[in-house]
Structures are given as C-alpha cells and as structure tokens.
Design an enzyme around this catalytic site. Structure first.
Site, PDB file in Angstrom:
ATOM      1  N   HIS A 306     120.156  81.533 117.624  1.00 42.94           N
ATOM      2  CA  HIS A 306     119.505  80.214 117.591  1.00 42.94           C
ATOM      3  C   HIS A 306     118.156  80.355 116.893  1.00 42.94           C
ATOM      4  O   HIS A 306     117.453  81.356 117.071  1.00 42.94           O
ATOM      5  CB  HIS A 306     119.298  79.726 119.039  1.00 42.94           C
ATOM      6  CG  HIS A 306     118.587  78.409 119.140  1.00 42.94           C
ATOM      7  ND1 HIS A 306     119.109  77.248 118.643  1.00 42.94           N
ATOM      8  CD2 HIS A 306     117.387  78.072 119.688  1.00 42.94           C
ATOM      9  CE1 HIS A 306     118.278  76.249 118.887  1.00 42.94           C
ATOM     10  NE2 HIS A 306     117.228  76.717 119.508  1.00 42.94           N
ATOM     11  N   ASN A 307     117.789  79.336 116.078  1.00 47.21           N
ATOM     12  CA  ASN A 307     116.501  79.402 115.353  1.00 47.21           C
ATOM     13  C   ASN A 307     116.313  80.775 114.697  1.00 47.21           C
ATOM     14  O   ASN A 307     115.280  81.419 114.856  1.00 47.21           O
ATOM     15  CB  ASN A 307     115.332  79.125 116.304  1.00 47.21           C
ATOM     16  CG  ASN A 307     115.273  77.670 116.744  1.00 47.21           C
ATOM     17  OD1 ASN A 307     115.941  76.820 116.176  1.00 47.21           O
ATOM     18  ND2 ASN A 307     114.483  77.386 117.756  1.00 47.21           N
ATOM     19  N   GLU A 336     121.580  80.156 112.379  1.00 46.03           N
ATOM     20  CA  GLU A 336     121.157  78.758 112.311  1.00 46.03           C
ATOM     21  C   GLU A 336     120.078  78.595 111.243  1.00 46.03           C
ATOM     22  O   GLU A 336     119.199  79.444 111.097  1.00 46.03           O
ATOM     23  CB  GLU A 336     120.606  78.292 113.666  1.00 46.03           C
ATOM     24  CG  GLU A 336     120.287  76.803 113.645  1.00 46.03           C
ATOM     25  CD  GLU A 336     119.712  76.294 114.959  1.00 46.03           C
ATOM     26  OE1 GLU A 336     120.005  75.148 115.308  1.00 46.03           O
ATOM     27  OE2 GLU A 336     118.966  77.034 115.613  1.00 46.03           O
ATOM     28  N   ASP A 338     117.532  75.439 109.883  1.00 46.12           N
ATOM     29  CA  ASP A 338     117.025  74.062 109.977  1.00 46.12           C
ATOM     30  C   ASP A 338     116.447  73.678 108.620  1.00 46.12           C
ATOM     31  O   ASP A 338     115.430  74.239 108.198  1.00 46.12           O
ATOM     32  CB  ASP A 338     115.913  73.962 111.036  1.00 46.12           C
ATOM     33  CG  ASP A 338     116.462  74.042 112.451  1.00 46.12           C
ATOM     34  OD1 ASP A 338     117.651  74.336 112.591  1.00 46.12           O
ATOM     35  OD2 ASP A 338     115.693  73.817 113.398  1.00 46.12           O
ATOM     36  N   HIS A 351     111.001  75.019 111.871  1.00 44.22           N
ATOM     37  CA  HIS A 351     111.294  74.240 113.077  1.00 44.22           C
ATOM     38  C   HIS A 351     110.551  72.917 112.953  1.00 44.22           C
ATOM     39  O   HIS A 351     109.343  72.866 113.153  1.00 44.22           O
ATOM     40  CB  HIS A 351     110.856  75.015 114.326  1.00 44.22           C
ATOM     41  CG  HIS A 351     111.568  74.579 115.560  1.00 44.22           C
ATOM     42  ND1 HIS A 351     110.973  73.846 116.549  1.00 44.22           N
ATOM     43  CD2 HIS A 351     112.857  74.749 115.965  1.00 44.22           C
ATOM     44  CE1 HIS A 351     111.842  73.597 117.514  1.00 44.22           C
ATOM     45  NE2 HIS A 351     112.992  74.137 117.173  1.00 44.22           N
ATOM     46  N   GLU A 385     121.459  72.697 110.314  1.00 43.86           N
ATOM     47  CA  GLU A 385     120.858  71.518 110.941  1.00 43.86           C
ATOM     48  C   GLU A 385     120.168  70.771 109.813  1.00 43.86           C
ATOM     49  O   GLU A 385     119.104  71.165 109.338  1.00 43.86           O
ATOM     50  CB  GLU A 385     119.869  71.932 112.037  1.00 43.86           C
ATOM     51  CG  GLU A 385     119.509  70.778 112.937  1.00 43.86           C
ATOM     52  CD  GLU A 385     118.715  71.221 114.165  1.00 43.86           C
ATOM     53  OE1 GLU A 385     117.609  70.671 114.344  1.00 43.86           O
ATOM     54  OE2 GLU A 385     119.170  72.097 114.903  1.00 43.86           O
TER      55      GLU A 385
END
Length: 763
Positions: A306-307, A336, A338, A351, A385
């Site tokens: 994650h992230n 991941e 973003d 983020h 994302e």
C-alpha cells in the site's frame, strides 16, 4: 588476527589496499546537502569508517555485511538531481539491507569511484559466499577487534572482561579468569591469534548440543555414519535417502579431513550442521518455487503493498522510487501508484492533498521496467489510483507502453473472453494494470463499438434478476459511479485494463450474479473485518473465483499496519500493507511469503479454492473430517542475543521467548518462557509448550525474544516467523531477525519441534 582467521581466503587486492589508505568523498543527502567525508576500510576488511573533514571527531561506520549492493552512476533520485553538476562516472550509491537509507557518494575522480565500487562489490561477494566455518571465524574476528582497545593485536584480562559485557555475558570473574588462563597457552598474560579462538570456543561451548551428540555417539567423541543416520531419522524426521543425506552433510560440515575421509562427524561438525540452513527450522525445499503455479490468479495469496511510493508516514513523508525498488526486491507483486496531474503536463505520483513529496510517473514506470522481475518472474499488478485529467491519463498510457513495451499486458493472453483468470505461470514476465474500465472486456474483444451504453445492459440484467429494493438502490449507485467514471476515464487507459477491472462491491450475492472473474473489488480494513464477522463463509467462496484487495484505513496517517491474518483466513489475495513500517504485522507478512521461493505468490489451501466450500475461519470443522495437530515446542537455549540499541553501558539483557500461533481464531495462541537474568549470550530455558492446531495450512508460527523489564514494557530483541507447513521437525536453530526483518547473526534460538496427529478419541 585477520590472517589467522582468513588464511588465503581473503587476498587484499589493489582496490582494498587503497580503500584502507582512505579517500575523501562527498556524502550527498539532497541537492543542497553535499559534505566532504573521509572514508576508510578498517583493517578487519569488514568495516567502513568515515568522519567529517572539518572536525575529524564525528565518526560513523557500517559493516560490509549490512550492504546489499552498490549501484554505479546516477542511480538514485538525489544523484540524478545532480547529474549536470557531477559526472556519472564519479557517482555511486551504497544500498543497505532492510529499511536503512541509502548512502549516496561522489568521488573526486572516476578512478576513485571505481576503486570503491569494485572493492565494495568484491567484499559483499565474499561475505555473501562465506560458508559456516568462515562466518564463525568472522564473528570471532569482529569480537576481537571490538575488544582490543589499545589495538596491539592481543588482549589482557581487563579487555576480556570488557568483551564479556559487550557480548551480553554476566560471568563470574573467577570463572572468566579460569577460561582466560586455559586459553593463554603462551602464559604471556594476554591472548592473541589462536589463543583467542580457543577462549571464544570455550566461551561458546554448547553443553546442550554436546548432550544430544553423546546420546547418539557410542564413544562420545564422534558420530559414525550409522549413528548420524539414526539421529537424522529419529530426531530430525528425515525419511528419504537418509544414508546419502548423512554422507553429504558430513562432507559439507565436518572440518577435519581425516574424519571426513572416515565418514564420521565430530562435535564441531555436528554443531556446524545444526547451525547451518540445513539445521534451520525452515524447510530448505520451500526456499525455491515448489507449489503448482498453473492455477487461476485468485487461488493465490499475492504479496501486496500500500502507498508503495512512500518511505515514511503518509502526511509529510518522502515519496521515492526507492519504495518500489525495495518492495519489488522483497518479492512484492502488487504495487500501488497514486497518480495526479503534474504542473508540467506530465502525471506525478504522491499522496494527494498532503505534504508528501512528489515523483514523476515516468520515473515509477522506468523503475518498474528495471526491477519488476529481478526477484520473481511472476506477474506484477500495478494498482492505479487515478486522479488525472484525461489528457494526462493519455500521457500515462504513452509512458507505460513506451517504457514497458511487451511487458505491459494490454489484451487477454489468448485473445478470447476469459471464463476464469489466467495463472501466474501463463502471465510470467507481464505487468498487469488494475483500475477502472469502460464497458466489458467482451465488447472490445468481440469488436463491439464503445458507444454501446453499458448502463442499459446493466438495467436489463437487473430487471431479469428482480432484485430487492435495497440492493436495487445499491446498484443504481453503482451505475451512477460507472457513468461518472465513463465520463472521466481515458479510453486509452481503459483499454489497458484487462484482468483486474475495479468494480464497486455491493454484496457477495450481487458479485456472483453480476460480475465477471476478471473484475475485482477493494475493501477497507474495517469493511473487510465487518464482512468476515457477518459472512465468513461467503467471503471465502467469493475469493475462490474473484480477486479481492484490502487496504489500510485512511486514519492510519502514521502508515501503521493492520493485522493481515483475518483477511488471509477468508482467502483475500491482495492484503496490502505499508511495507515501509516495521512491526509484527510485517513480520507475519514476511513469514507467509518466505515460502515458495519468495516469488510473491503462495497457493491457497484446496478448501479455499472451491466456490462451494463450507469452510469458515470461525468454523474450521466445515472442511471435512479432520483432527487437530498437536504441536510441541521445546525452547532449549539462545545464542549471542544482541544488546538493545541505546542500552546503558554494561547493561545485559534479561531474555524471554514468546511462541505465538497466528491462524484461524480457534488456533491462535501464545505462551512464553520465564526470563533469564543477565544473560543474552547463552541463556538456557528448557521449557516446553503445547498447542492444538485445527488448520495448519493457515497457521504462522512466530518466535519473539524480548528483554524483560519489570518497570516498563519489554524491549524487542529479535523474532522469526514462518508458515507452520514450512517447519522442519527435530532439533533446529532459529536465526533471529531484527525489527527491520534483516538478519542479526549470530543471534539464534535452539529448539526442538514435534508434531503429532491427535486421534479422534482424545477430542
């Protein structure tokens, strides 16, 4: 001392000799932080020491064993930012194991840079390829150099006492002096060379191992081939080809050539075997890919981050491609990213709406192209994302296709509509995008025009199904979201989504009625926990045919992690954690994925691959007629447990061991030993624990060593976690890991493991 221990093994080459003379280089932390430091290889050839040019007082050091690799040129973000100021051939990056920050350096010339690059690489190669005997020699050498305060190559008794405190030994002074005198063969009042080796061996004598050895040795001096075979069969539960195995182990671990020729094993050879990977608790067969890799993707637990771009917390932390490199090198297969609009017309990764730093999407893709398949050949899933405008989404696709080329999966592997997900084997070397998609995969494969309104199709299906009012409302919300996605999603990006189309989750029934195997849903940790409580069996059945991704709550601004075990217990494949945050949760993670060659894919048990399964974590008896296993663990002793960082001068750990089972709720349990006062060097517990395990296929076994503290919370010393199905029986060493997940040799535990089937009469 070094020559005694290495013999001809380590020949100082020209690079190492120059490194020992020392070199002035720039240490770089950012575009504006570039400071001169004097670097030098110490006489042990295992320690790099450096100090500031100005004061000459502030010193730092690192061990060659801490170094994972050396990257040449502008291969870090910091050095790339200085590419116009400093030539590529003068720059290099020292990469450390674990979460330790890299060291970026700029040498004064290409020649000096090459000296350090080649010299460090050679030293790392030597450390990596050391056999058990050489590792022990190296530890002895390390201790000698630490304790030899006046650097005269010999140690007096005062220095030995200081050494004992450093080694976590609170030894009676008279006993220590007797050992010292015994080793001082020259009667000079000091120990040097072989005398220190003798002292160290007396200090590290393993009475508990000697006792086992003597049980199987008729003359208490050696194990004959037959005696060693008896030990391997009766204690270690080795059943296949034991004679050949015994011969091979004697050949590899017996230090005496005479004994080796006679096919016998001395106590030294026996100890070397027990301390080696062959004597480890982890099954060496599971260090390679051993599972069936030809099943659909949804039948595997998939290592997921994650992230991934974050190095620290998710409010102000640094974003870096280093996060992707580290995750990929650990075998992570789901990353991941973003994506947001960048001010220069190119997408960026960070983020969103926080103070975390930003990195260009192009750099993430370039990193992926370079590192995706170094640790594992199996597919990488890139979870996008997407917050970008259509224009910058199109640029994302250009960069993905332009940089990744054939690696990027843009259509089904056989050109047909999938009736189930392909396997990791079929997708080897491929990078798969996960994200939203306009319409169905069938439409594009059948050459249907994109104008076909997906919403109308869905409405017709819903009328045929005759849904209840509440579910109909949920579906209408789905359609609204789908319509919005259709308006804001680039067709080029949409067309790249093949096997991992993101769809909203309404209910397990809705998914089964309306969704395809190539579609998948994501769940927050809290939503997943709620579903597990309310419908555990439905969740297991769902993940038998469709992928599910779990991600941490947005409230975890410190990038802490949730316990992944309950999600694995219902078959969730992509249980995403913050890899940058060390702790028990990542220990469990590393434990699960330590098997199957660390390839990032672990085959789920058969009862979790059946869409009609009756299994539920709360009711494990639903998987048919089975009895629980009884696991008996005897924690015998510990060896050379490390001191705590920042511990008081002269303080010594009071270690205890906690044994934990992490499995389905009914199997989860923990028990711990008493603590041993003032002995981190060779504590003896001799305590046995018994556990009952109904679902061993889902159980992880974790050993934790702590420093007991009556007044406050115990300090963490080390841990080791592995799947119960990867445990080797008998007398085994557990090589402890730091909080960071890296090795802390020679720290270990010595245990005995026994597993027996519990008969139905006893239940």
């Amino acid at each position: 001392m070094t020559s005694v221990l290495y013999g001809a093994r380590l020949q100082l080459d020209e690079n190492m000799e120059r490194m020992q003379e020392g070199t002035m280089m720039r240490k770089v932390k950012s575009k504006n932080w570039k400071k001169q430091r004097y670097f030098m290889l110490k006489e042990d050839c295992m320690t790099i020491w450096y100090k500031s040019k100005m004061s000459g007082k502030a010193k730092s050091a690192f061990s060659v064993s801490d170094v994972e690799t050396v990257r040449e040129g502008h291969q870090s973000e910091v050095l790339q930012s200085l590419a116009e100021e400093f030539p590529d051939e003068c720059c290099f990056t020292v990469v450390f194991h674990g979460r330790r920050s890299n060291l970026d350096l700029i040498a004064g010339s290409a020649e000096e840079a090459q000296c350090w690059i080649q010299g460090l690489r050679r030293l790392v190669e030597i450390v990596t390829n050391m056999d058990q005997r050489e590792k022990i020699d190296q530890w002895i050498c390390d201790w000698f150099l630490k304790a030899d305060k006046d650097k005269d190559g010999r140690m007096n008794f005062k220095e030995v006492q200081h050494l004992l405190r450093m080694m976590n030994v609170a030894m009676n002074e008279d006993h220590a002096f007797r050992l010292f005198q015994m080793a001082d063969k020259s009667e000079s009042g000091t120990l040097e060379g072989e005398e220190f080796v003798l002292f160290y061996k007396a200090l590290t004598q393993r009475d508990e191992v000697l006792e086992i050895f003597q049980q199987y040795s008729e003359d208490s001096k050696k194990l004959t081939l037959l005696e060693f075979v008896d030990f391997l069969q009766q204690e270690q539960m080795e059943v296949d080809g034991t004679d050949e195995l015994a011969m091979e182990l004697i050949d590899r671990f017996e230090p005496s050539e005479t004994a080796k020729a006679r096919h016998v094993l001395s106590i030294d050879g026996f100890l070397m075997y027990l301390y080696s990977p062959d004597g480890s608790i982890f099954n060496p067969e599971h260090r390679k890919v051993f599972q069936d890799m030809s099943q659909p993707l949804c039948h595997y637990f998939i290592s997921s981050s994650h992230n991934t771009y974050l190095m620290e917390d998710q409010l102000r932390g640094q974003s870096s491609v280093e996060g992707y490199i580290r995750a990929l090198k650990r075998g992570c297969r789901c990353l991941e990213v973003d994506c947001w609009d960048g001010s220069n017309g190119e997408p960026i990764v960070y983020h969103g709406h926080t103070f975390t730093s930003k990195i260009p999407f192009r750099e993430v893709v370039t990193t992926l192209e370079k590192y995706a398949f170094r640790a594992s050949d199996y597919p990488v899933i890139l979870s996008i994302e997407n917050h970008c405008s259509i224009e910058q989404q199109d640029i994302m696709v250009q960069q993905l296709k332009g940089i990744l080329g054939e690696q990027l999966l843009t259509t089904t592997i056989d050109g047909r509509v999938p009736v189930q997900l392909p396997s990791p084997e079929e997708l080897k070397g491929k990078i798969i995008l996960k994200g939203k998609r306009i319409g169905y995969l069938e439409d594009s494969l059948n050459g249907q025009p994109d104008e076909v309104p997906e919403q109308e199709d869905m409405e017709e299906e819903e009328e045929e199904e005759g849904p209840e009012a509440e579910e109909e409302a949920l579906r209408n919300e789905d359609k609204r979201k789908e319509k919005k996605a259709k308006q804001s999603l680039s067709k080029e990006l949409s067309d790249c989504i093949v096997y991992c189309k993101s769809v909203p989750f309404c209910s397990f029934q809705h998914s089964r009625s309306h969704y395809k195997p190539y579609e998948m849903s994501s769940f927050t940790e809290s939503k997943a926990r709620k579903l597990i409580r309310e419908a555990g069996n439905d969740f297991v059945r769902h993940t038998a045919w469709q992928l599910a991704r779990i991600f941490p709550s947005g409230l975890r601004t410190d990038s802490s992690n949730y316990n992944p075990k309950p999600m694995w217990n219902v078959g969730c494949q992509m249980v995403a954690l913050n890899f940058q945050t060390a702790g028990a949760e990542m220990d469990l993670y590393d434990g699960l994925f330590s098997q199957n060659g660390r390839c990032g894919y672990v085959l789920k048990p058969s009862f979790m691959r059946d869409t009609e399964t009756n299994f539920s974590p709360e009711n494990p008896q639903g998987i048919g007629d089975r009895n629980p296993l009884t696991l008996i663990i005897k924690v015998i002793s510990g060896q050379q447990l490390p001191k705590m960082p920042n511990s008081k001068e002269g303080s010594i750990v009071d270690p205890l061991v906690r044994v934990e089972i992490h499995g389905v709720p009914g199997d989860s349990a923990k028990q711990e030993t008493k603590y041993i006062d003032n002995n981190g060097f060779n504590p003896q517990w001799g305590e046995s624990f018994q556990f009952q395990v109904w679902v061993p296929e889902l159980a992880l076994l974790r050993f934790v060593v702590e420093d007991y503290d009556m007044a406050s919370r115990n300090d963490f010393v080390g841990q080791y976690t592995l799947p119960l199905t990867s445990v080797k029986l008998g007398y085994r060493h557990i090589h402890l890991l730091s909080k960071d997940g890296t090795g802390i040799p020679p720290a270990s535990l010595f245990v005995h493991i026994h597993i027996r089937e519990t008969s139905s009469e006893t239940n």
